[in-house]
Design a protein around this motif. Structure first.
Motif, PDB file in Angstrom:
ATOM      1  N   GLY A 194      42.112  -3.766 -20.901  1.00  0.00           N
ATOM      2  CA  GLY A 194      42.328  -2.621 -21.789  1.00  0.00           C
ATOM      3  C   GLY A 194      41.689  -1.356 -21.257  1.00  0.00           C
ATOM      4  O   GLY A 194      41.799  -0.296 -21.861  1.00  0.00           O
ATOM      5  N   PHE A 195      41.012  -1.456 -20.118  1.00  0.00           N
ATOM      6  CA  PHE A 195      40.459  -0.298 -19.418  1.00  0.00           C
ATOM      7  C   PHE A 195      40.458  -0.604 -17.927  1.00  0.00           C
ATOM      8  O   PHE A 195      40.588  -1.766 -17.520  1.00  0.00           O
ATOM      9  N   ASN A 196      40.315   0.415 -17.114  1.00  0.00           N
ATOM     10  CA  ASN A 196      40.317   0.257 -15.656  1.00  0.00           C
ATOM     11  C   ASN A 196      38.873   0.168 -15.166  1.00  0.00           C
ATOM     12  O   ASN A 196      38.156   1.162 -15.128  1.00  0.00           O
ATOM     13  N   LYS A 197      38.479  -1.044 -14.830  1.00  0.00           N
ATOM     14  CA  LYS A 197      37.069  -1.274 -14.462  1.00  0.00           C
ATOM     15  C   LYS A 197      36.732  -0.803 -13.063  1.00  0.00           C
ATOM     16  O   LYS A 197      35.550  -0.640 -12.719  1.00  0.00           O
ATOM     17  N   ASP A 198      37.734  -0.594 -12.225  1.00  0.00           N
ATOM     18  CA  ASP A 198      37.490  -0.244 -10.826  1.00  0.00           C
ATOM     19  C   ASP A 198      36.919   1.165 -10.707  1.00  0.00           C
ATOM     20  O   ASP A 198      37.385   2.106 -11.366  1.00  0.00           O
ATOM     21  N   ASN A 199      35.911   1.303  -9.848  1.00  0.00           N
ATOM     22  CA  ASN A 199      35.307   2.610  -9.526  1.00  0.00           C
ATOM     23  C   ASN A 199      34.659   3.281 -10.736  1.00  0.00           C
ATOM     24  O   ASN A 199      34.503   4.507 -10.751  1.00  0.00           O
ATOM     25  N   LEU A 200      34.303   2.482 -11.734  1.00  0.00           N
ATOM     26  CA  LEU A 200      33.576   3.023 -12.880  1.00  0.00           C
ATOM     27  C   LEU A 200      32.084   2.774 -12.691  1.00  0.00           C
ATOM     28  O   LEU A 200      31.666   1.647 -12.389  1.00  0.00           O
ATOM     29  N   ILE A 201      31.291   3.829 -12.859  1.00  0.00           N
ATOM     30  CA  ILE A 201      29.835   3.719 -12.751  1.00  0.00           C
ATOM     31  C   ILE A 201      29.221   4.144 -14.072  1.00  0.00           C
ATOM     32  O   ILE A 201      29.599   5.182 -14.634  1.00  0.00           O
ATOM     33  N   ALA A 202      28.314   3.324 -14.587  1.00  0.00           N
ATOM     34  CA  ALA A 202      27.615   3.655 -15.834  1.00  0.00           C
ATOM     35  C   ALA A 202      26.166   3.996 -15.490  1.00  0.00           C
ATOM     36  O   ALA A 202      25.462   3.197 -14.861  1.00  0.00           O
ATOM     37  N   VAL A 203      25.730   5.188 -15.890  1.00  0.00           N
ATOM     38  CA  VAL A 203      24.362   5.659 -15.632  1.00  0.00           C
ATOM     39  C   VAL A 203      23.613   5.675 -16.958  1.00  0.00           C
ATOM     40  O   VAL A 203      24.057   6.293 -17.926  1.00  0.00           O
ATOM     41  N   ARG A 204      22.484   4.989 -16.983  1.00  0.00           N
ATOM     42  CA  ARG A 204      21.719   4.858 -18.219  1.00  0.00           C
ATOM     43  C   ARG A 204      20.943   6.138 -18.525  1.00  0.00           C
ATOM     44  O   ARG A 204      20.224   6.663 -17.673  1.00  0.00           O
ATOM     45  N   LEU A 205      21.107   6.648 -19.760  1.00  0.00           N
ATOM     46  CA  LEU A 205      20.306   7.785 -20.214  1.00  0.00           C
ATOM     47  C   LEU A 205      18.982   7.302 -20.783  1.00  0.00           C
ATOM     48  O   LEU A 205      17.930   7.845 -20.492  1.00  0.00           O
ATOM     49  N   GLY A 206      19.030   6.307 -21.623  1.00  0.00           N
ATOM     50  CA  GLY A 206      17.825   5.544 -21.958  1.00  0.00           C
ATOM     51  C   GLY A 206      16.942   6.074 -23.047  1.00  0.00           C
ATOM     52  O   GLY A 206      16.531   5.326 -23.917  1.00  0.00           O
ATOM     53  N   THR A 207      16.617   7.340 -23.040  1.00  0.00           N
ATOM     54  CA  THR A 207      15.684   7.868 -24.036  1.00  0.00           C
ATOM     55  C   THR A 207      16.337   9.014 -24.800  1.00  0.00           C
ATOM     56  O   THR A 207      17.311   9.627 -24.349  1.00  0.00           O
ATOM     57  N   GLN A 208      15.767   9.325 -25.956  1.00  0.00           N
ATOM     58  CA  GLN A 208      16.277  10.410 -26.768  1.00  0.00           C
ATOM     59  C   GLN A 208      16.200  11.742 -26.015  1.00  0.00           C
ATOM     60  O   GLN A 208      17.124  12.550 -26.067  1.00  0.00           O
ATOM     61  N   GLU A 209      15.117  11.941 -25.299  1.00  0.00           N
ATOM     62  CA  GLU A 209      14.927  13.189 -24.557  1.00  0.00           C
ATOM     63  C   GLU A 209      16.007  13.369 -23.506  1.00  0.00           C
ATOM     64  O   GLU A 209      16.580  14.470 -23.360  1.00  0.00           O
ATOM     65  N   VAL A 210      16.329  12.313 -22.766  1.00  0.00           N
ATOM     66  CA  VAL A 210      17.359  12.401 -21.734  1.00  0.00           C
ATOM     67  C   VAL A 210      18.734  12.552 -22.376  1.00  0.00           C
ATOM     68  O   VAL A 210      19.589  13.309 -21.884  1.00  0.00           O
ATOM     69  N   SER A 211      18.981  11.817 -23.481  1.00  0.00           N
ATOM     70  CA  SER A 211      20.274  11.918 -24.161  1.00  0.00           C
ATOM     71  C   SER A 211      20.544  13.338 -24.647  1.00  0.00           C
ATOM     72  O   SER A 211      21.693  13.795 -24.670  1.00  0.00           O
ATOM     73  N   GLU A 212      19.496  14.037 -25.021  1.00  0.00           N
ATOM     74  CA  GLU A 212      19.659  15.429 -25.462  1.00  0.00           C
ATOM     75  C   GLU A 212      20.133  16.321 -24.319  1.00  0.00           C
ATOM     76  O   GLU A 212      20.699  17.399 -24.561  1.00  0.00           O
ATOM     77  N   ASN A 213      19.907  15.883 -23.087  1.00  0.00           N
ATOM     78  CA  ASN A 213      20.352  16.650 -21.916  1.00  0.00           C
ATOM     79  C   ASN A 213      21.729  16.214 -21.429  1.00  0.00           C
ATOM     80  O   ASN A 213      22.125  16.520 -20.302  1.00  0.00           O
ATOM     81  N   PHE A 214      22.457  15.465 -22.266  1.00  0.00           N
ATOM     82  CA  PHE A 214      23.735  14.875 -21.845  1.00  0.00           C
ATOM     83  C   PHE A 214      24.690  15.922 -21.262  1.00  0.00           C
ATOM     84  O   PHE A 214      25.248  15.743 -20.186  1.00  0.00           O
ATOM     85  N   ASN A 215      24.890  17.031 -21.953  1.00  0.00           N
ATOM     86  CA  ASN A 215      25.864  18.029 -21.489  1.00  0.00           C
ATOM     87  C   ASN A 215      25.461  18.618 -20.144  1.00  0.00           C
ATOM     88  O   ASN A 215      26.316  18.842 -19.267  1.00  0.00           O
ATOM     89  N   ALA A 216      24.157  18.853 -19.953  1.00  0.00           N
ATOM     90  CA  ALA A 216      23.700  19.401 -18.676  1.00  0.00           C
ATOM     91  C   ALA A 216      23.894  18.392 -17.543  1.00  0.00           C
ATOM     92  O   ALA A 216      24.335  18.743 -16.439  1.00  0.00           O
ATOM     93  N   ILE A 217      23.569  17.116 -17.827  1.00  0.00           N
ATOM     94  CA  ILE A 217      23.738  16.066 -16.804  1.00  0.00           C
ATOM     95  C   ILE A 217      25.222  15.907 -16.482  1.00  0.00           C
ATOM     96  O   ILE A 217      25.616  15.778 -15.317  1.00  0.00           O
ATOM     97  N   LYS A 218      26.042  15.903 -17.515  1.00  0.00           N
ATOM     98  CA  LYS A 218      27.490  15.760 -17.339  1.00  0.00           C
ATOM     99  C   LYS A 218      28.025  16.888 -16.454  1.00  0.00           C
ATOM    100  O   LYS A 218      28.808  16.644 -15.522  1.00  0.00           O
ATOM    101  N   SER A 219      27.608  18.104 -16.716  1.00  0.00           N
ATOM    102  CA  SER A 219      28.061  19.245 -15.911  1.00  0.00           C
ATOM    103  C   SER A 219      27.625  19.103 -14.456  1.00  0.00           C
ATOM    104  O   SER A 219      28.393  19.408 -13.524  1.00  0.00           O
ATOM    105  N   ASN A 220      26.398  18.652 -14.235  1.00  0.00           N
ATOM    106  CA  ASN A 220      25.912  18.441 -12.867  1.00  0.00           C
ATOM    107  C   ASN A 220      26.722  17.372 -12.148  1.00  0.00           C
ATOM    108  O   ASN A 220      27.094  17.520 -10.985  1.00  0.00           O
ATOM    109  N   PHE A 221      26.966  16.261 -12.827  1.00  0.00           N
ATOM    110  CA  PHE A 221      27.696  15.150 -12.213  1.00  0.00           C
ATOM    111  C   PHE A 221      29.132  15.555 -11.869  1.00  0.00           C
ATOM    112  O   PHE A 221      29.694  15.059 -10.886  1.00  0.00           O
ATOM    113  N   GLU A 222      29.746  16.405 -12.664  1.00  0.00           N
ATOM    114  CA  GLU A 222      31.130  16.823 -12.416  1.00  0.00           C
ATOM    115  C   GLU A 222      31.268  17.599 -11.115  1.00  0.00           C
ATOM    116  O   GLU A 222      32.363  17.667 -10.540  1.00  0.00           O
TER     117      GLU A 222
END
Length: 806
Positions: free
Chosen positions: A470-498
């Motif tokens: 039901g999803f394409n598992k190939d070439n998918l990478i999951a990066v752990r955010l882990g803490t509330q502080e890091v999760s709050e930076n989600f948009n900034a991390i996402k922009s960097n990764f793009e």
């Protein structure tokens, strides 16, 4: 007398080196198989017996009868434990554990240090933990170690990782970061190699702390929040069965109102602590990996069959060489040896050979331990082979194998008439014996059954690997955010990764694809009965999640950044509520909990996708907009993964310099969903190959026997003009008949056994008739290859050699 028997046995075995070598090889291979399986099986027994009063320790398990299809869970509601202690004098002590699982690692760092680690196997436990589980301490004392708020105890392994050779006692650690950061004081260090146990904490945090511990202690609902593991210690003389019979009334007394509010019934049961590792099949929310007693029984039965095949070989080879020993037996009888003496002698030979095979199987098994551990994913050490239980079992196995294998040849050989032997007239008449045919058929039944099973298991594993997730598992990478502080930076991390070269899509989710999602909601349609709810799992995702993971949208739209009550559901959800696909968009789902009503509006329906074990049917799923997810999911298109990961880590460190960069490849996680079946397939292939090898040795012995019995007949036929092909056909036709009989018996047995095994899979293959035909053909080819060698050898022998004594 025994010394004399030993000498004769040794001389006889040494004289017939080829027969002894074949017998020894067959018995040794069979014994190595048995010893390997036995060592693995013994390692799975004896769990949790090292704890004091382990026989009085129990774990509660829960069955939510209506909405969970009766599937048991190791979790219970938080208030149940101490309510039981208050209500029942039979309960001497209780302890609750909240497990921070493998996918929910906590960020730990030593105070005043910039280096932090994600640590798994963290427990949140009541202060009574060490009253039930007496782990030995190497620093501090277990008494009161978890009494003080914000106290923590560490395993010896974690303490060495964080502090090296320095003392950890009374030092402080920081758990988490940002608003959820907690400073903890180390109250002790315990040994984590304290015997075999399903409890393997890396660290234990007192329940008497903020955060999750505080929430657990505040929950008073007896129906919901079944995520706490509850352990009980019964008072001396207490009857567990009698206590269990009181649990329905106890639950009704305390939780009737709560159960009525959520619309399901619930049952509680006791499970012995020492039974958890082997008798927890189907129980969800386990705190650690468990085994399955049925799996062990299957392996032990396989070992038994292989050993029986080895015994059959011994019988066939011994009777095949009977004529060679006829004169010896005749002479011994003529000078006064009775039949009992000869039986003891031949049994002594077989037992001696079997014991020797048992002895050499120990170093052979030791050499194969790394392979065995890799095959079974076990952790068996060399010292396990010298466990007294293993050595006693090996000695018993050696004697029994020698006795069983040698009994029939001993009886047959000791029955030889000395007068006929000394006159040169020997007729053992063993060639047409029914027992010999039964033994051969049994060998073929085992071989055909194992070959069929291997084919079916391999088919099911391949089916699971190729199944649409039901999803394409190939070439998918999951990066752990882990803490509330890091999760709050989600948009900034996402922009960097793009901006990283090789990354094509980036999104967020609270769970990576294929990760089991425990959280669920009880939902109804508008106007529905709040007591008749349907459980729907839920996950928070970012708006472009579906595009990143490759899950199809069947109707409607994806989530948007400003969505609040708008949700996506999978097709299983609308099927559960009988909502037609063309009317799903705009439909409402209602959650009613403790008088509060929450409404969800469906804006899109996704195709079904797997988020749990492949042994479970796809359950209803709801996706909501999450602005601070726990994972970043990214799609990559590159061949340079090392460079990609280095660039991602560099990008990560620009925003989160003190938080580890932790990632996983989704396709590797998907493989874990069918790892057990894959492991079973590998085990089956290995032991089937060994069983076939042993069977080939037996067939070699049988054709030698037949050729020995028919050598004069073959000589006469050749003198009269018979060709090599005619002689080979004469020697092999009986074996082909026996293969046919074994095929007819083995096929329905294998079909029944594998059909039962496949019932655990909702997405399973159909057993095709050609599987058994292939198994039969393979057995036939193996038989022809093994038999033809000796048959051709007999057919090309000069007939003068076999007829010159006449």
């Amino acid at each position: 007398m025994f010394r004399n028997y030993f000498k004769i046995a040794w001389r006889s075995l040494w004289k017939n080196k080829l027969q002894t070598g074949i017998n020894l090889l067959g018995l040794a291979v069979g014994t190595v198989c048995c010893l390997s399986i036995l060592t693995y099986a013994v390692a799975q027994f004896g769990y949790d017996q090292q704890f004091e009063d382990s026989s009085s320790l129990y774990r509660l398990k829960t069955i939510i009868n209506e909405n969970d299809n009766g599937n048991p869970s190791a979790g219970t509601s938080p208030p149940i434990a101490f309510a039981m202690k208050e209500d029942f004098p039979e309960v001497a002590e209780v302890c609750r554990i909240v497990y921070f699982g493998e996918g929910n690692e906590s960020l730990l760092r030593v105070t005043d240090s910039d280096e932090s680690y994600y640590e798994s196997r963290g427990y949140l436990a009541d202060s009574t933990f060490f009253n039930l589980f007496n782990y030995p301490f190497i620093e501090g004392k277990p008494e009161g170690a978890l009494n003080t708020p914000n106290s923590i105890v560490l395993s010896e392994t974690l303490a060495k990782k964080l502090f090296g050779t320095k003392k950890a006692l009374n030092k402080t650690l920081v758990l988490g970061s940002g608003e959820e950061e907690q400073t903890l004081r180390i109250k002790g260090v315990f040994k984590d190699d304290f015997g075999k146990t399903h409890l393997n904490p890396n660290y234990i945090l007192t329940m008497n702390s903020g955060g999750t511990g505080e929430r657990v202690m505040e929950i008073q609902n007896f129906a919901t929040q079944n995520f706490v593991l509850t352990y009980l210690k019964l008072a001396p003389g207490a009857d567990a069965g009698a206590l269990e019979s009181k649990l329905p009334e106890f639950l009704q007394r305390h939780g009737a109102k709560d159960l009525a509010a959520v619309g399901f019934s619930k049952s509680l049961f006791l499970q012995k602590l020492t039974d958890i590792h082997l008798y927890s099949k189907g129980i969800r929310n386990q705190i650690d990996k468990v085994s399955d007693i049925n799996y062990l029984y299957m392996l032990l039965i396989l070992a038994l069959f292989i050993q029986l095949v080895a015994c059959i070989n011994f019988i066939n080879l011994s009777t095949a060489r009977a004529n060679k020993r006829a004169k010896e037996i005749g002479v011994r009888k003529a000078i006064g040896a009775d039949r009992g003496t000869l039986v003891r002698q031949f049994l002594g030979e077989s037992i001696l050979l079997s014991l020797f095979a048992s002895v050499i199987s120990i170093p052979l098994t030791a050499l194969s331990l790394p392979f065995l551990n890799k095959l079974t994913e076990g952790n068996i050490g060399y010292l396990a082979l010298f466990d007294w239980k293993i050595l006693v079992a090996l000695l018993t196995l050696g004697i029994l194998t020698g006795f069983i294998a040698g009994l029939y040849p001993a009886i047959i050989l000791s029955a030889i008439k000395p007068v006929k032997v000394l006159k040169g007239s020997i007729s053992l008449n063993l060639g047409s014996g029914n027992l010999r045919k039964v033994l051969v058929v049994f060998q073929f039944i085992v071989s055909i059954g194992l070959i069929s099973s291997v084919i079916i298991i391999t088919q099911q594993v391949k089916h699971s690997q190729k199944m649409d997730m039901g999803f394409n598992k190939d070439n998918l990478i999951a990066v752990r955010l882990g803490t509330q502080e890091v999760s709050e930076n989600f948009n900034a991390i996402k922009s960097n990764f793009e901006t990283v070269n090789g990354v094509t899509e980036v999104s967020g989710s609270n769970h990576y694809p294929s990760e089991f999602i425990l959280g669920d909601l009880g939902l109804t349609l508008p106007g529905g009965n709040p007591a008749d709810q349907t459980l729907v799992h839920y996950d928070g995702v970012s708006p472009n999640y579906l595009k990143t993971v490759g899950t199809s949208l069947l109707t409607g739209r994806t989530l948007r950044t400003n969505d609040s009550i708008q949700v996506l559901v999978n097709k299983a959800t609308i099927d559960a509520f009988n909502i037609p696909l063309d009317r799903a968009v705009g439909s409402k789902l209602i959650q009613t909990y403790e008088g509060e009503v929450d409404e969800f509006e469906i804006v899109g329906v996704t195709d079904n996708y797997h988020f749990a074990s492949l042994k479970k049917e796809i359950a209803p799923m709801l996706l909501f907009n999450e602005t601070q997810p726990g994972w970043i999911i990214l799609k990559a298109e590159t061949q340079q993964y090392e460079a990609l990961l280095n660039n991602l880590e560099t990008s990560w460190k620009t925003i989160n310099p003190n938080t580890p960069f932790v990632y996983t490849f989704v396709d590797k996680e998907v493989e874990k969903l069918y790892a057990e079946e894959k492991r079973l397939g590998k085990i089956s292939v290995v032991f089937t190959s060994l069983a076939i090898l042993i069977s080939c040795l037996g067939l070699f012995g049988l054709i030698s026997f037949v050729a020995e019995q028919k050598k004069k007949e073959i000589g006469i036929r050749k003198v009269l003009g018979a060709s090599v092909q005619n002689v080979v056909r004469l020697l092999t036709k009986d074996f082909l008949k026996l293969v046919g009989i074994a095929f007819l018996i083995a096929s329905p047995i294998a079909w029944y056994g594998m059909n039962k095994w496949l019932q655990d899979f909702p997405y399973r293959i159909s057993i095709e008739w050609w599987v058994f035909l292939i198994a039969g053909v393979v057995a036939l080819i193996i038989t022809l290859l093994t038999v033809s060698f000796q048959a051709i050898k007999a057919a090309i022998t000069n007939p003068v050699k076999s007829l010159r004594t006449e």
